[in-house]
Design an enzyme around this catalytic site. Sequence first.
Site, mmCIF file in Angstrom:
data_model
loop_
_atom_site.group_PDB
_atom_site.id
_atom_site.type_symbol
_atom_site.label_atom_id
_atom_site.label_comp_id
_atom_site.label_asym_id
_atom_site.label_seq_id
_atom_site.Cartn_x
_atom_site.Cartn_y
_atom_site.Cartn_z
ATOM 1 N N ASP A 67 0.679 -1.112 0.055
ATOM 2 C CA ASP A 67 -0.080 -0.017 -0.142
ATOM 3 C C ASP A 67 0.921 1.229 0.018
ATOM 4 O O ASP A 67 2.177 1.181 0.200
ATOM 5 C CB ASP A 67 -0.899 0.090 1.225
ATOM 6 C CG ASP A 67 -0.205 -0.271 2.343
ATOM 7 O OD1 ASP A 67 0.945 -0.069 2.536
ATOM 8 O OD2 ASP A 67 -0.808 -0.770 3.389
ATOM 9 N N HIS A 138 -6.806 -4.990 10.465
ATOM 10 C CA HIS A 138 -6.669 -4.814 8.951
ATOM 11 C C HIS A 138 -5.310 -5.548 8.460
ATOM 12 O O HIS A 138 -4.401 -5.743 9.222
ATOM 13 C CB HIS A 138 -6.636 -3.521 8.432
ATOM 14 C CG HIS A 138 -5.411 -2.517 9.014
ATOM 15 N ND1 HIS A 138 -5.696 -1.149 9.094
ATOM 16 C CD2 HIS A 138 -4.244 -2.866 9.398
ATOM 17 C CE1 HIS A 138 -4.383 -0.749 9.325
ATOM 18 N NE2 HIS A 138 -3.486 -1.846 9.420
ATOM 19 N N GLU A 143 -9.266 -2.042 5.716
ATOM 20 C CA GLU A 143 -10.013 -1.735 6.869
ATOM 21 C C GLU A 143 -11.321 -2.638 7.179
ATOM 22 O O GLU A 143 -11.914 -3.291 6.073
ATOM 23 C CB GLU A 143 -10.554 -0.518 6.905
ATOM 24 C CG GLU A 143 -9.321 0.590 6.505
ATOM 25 C CD GLU A 143 -8.410 1.012 7.962
ATOM 26 O OE1 GLU A 143 -8.195 -0.288 8.370
ATOM 27 O OE2 GLU A 143 -7.993 1.933 7.982
HETATM 28 P P1 PGA Z 1 2.414 -1.454 12.944
HETATM 29 O O1 PGA Z 1 1.484 -1.573 11.740
HETATM 30 O O2 PGA Z 1 3.579 -2.571 12.744
HETATM 31 O O3 PGA Z 1 2.937 -0.120 12.984
HETATM 32 O O4 PGA Z 1 1.792 -2.001 14.096
HETATM 33 C C1 PGA Z 1 0.751 -2.780 11.082
HETATM 34 C C2 PGA Z 1 -0.116 -2.695 10.447
HETATM 35 O O5 PGA Z 1 -0.935 -1.815 10.555
HETATM 36 O O6 PGA Z 1 -0.314 -3.389 9.354
#
Ligand code: PGA
Length: 262
Positions: A67, A138, A143
Amino acid sequence: MKVLIYKTAEEVKAQAARRLLMSVQRTPQSVLGLATGGTMEDVYAELVKQTHRHAASWAQVTTFNLDEYWGIPIDSPASYRTYMNHHLFNHINVDLDATHIPPSEGENPDLAAAQYEARISGAGGIDLQLLGIGVNGHIGFNEPTSSLASKTRLKTLTQSTRDANRRFFDTMEQVPRYALTVGIGTIMASEECLLVATGSSKAPAVQAMIEGPLAASCPASALQMHQKVTVMLDEDAARDLELRSYYQLVHPDGQESAVSDG
Ligand code: PGA
């Protein structure tokens, strides 16, 4: 699903890096799906170290990131292109032209999304997809209530995701409201997935993903329908798993067992 539980976050990240590097060493022309976020910063730091230790080559590897924020310049300090160059690509011999990240701006996000999806297919699909998980369940920026069959498209970020990513921006107003993300269907089409989660804030989402119902309210639960998923957790992220002792019986100390146990 293979659920591997390690004592510490450091062990998880070292093992995840090892698994990624093994894929590159076994198949020099690997097509890797890559992720961003706080968890992956340490995975990539370890991957860079292991790459140098084993003198491994990334020259023939192709990558596709999950993404990118929509509505910020691609060279902004908070873009995922900047993140990937900084944490990984600048430190290994990957061909930058073979590293793909969705665009962050443009006239036509639907067309950009379709082109990104076509580029993945054109490369023969993803061999190994690296994934983190959000506290809301997610994967990528899919989401809750995302279509479980979705392809690459523009998604509106939830307030919880914007709050979690606020730390990468100077002000809340700067946190983008949209992202171009590959879909859950795109992720499901990969040959294999490796999901990494550490810390107790992820424990409820991890439990819902592995043991909860298959539901759009936890997009990561779609992985229950994927044929080959490995989940690497530290003890904090594994805290809420009801069948935790079973996973530890099958894979003591996170060791892969001789049986496939998918
Ligand atoms: P994070 O994000 O490693 O910053 O917790 C993971 C995600 O949102 O996929």
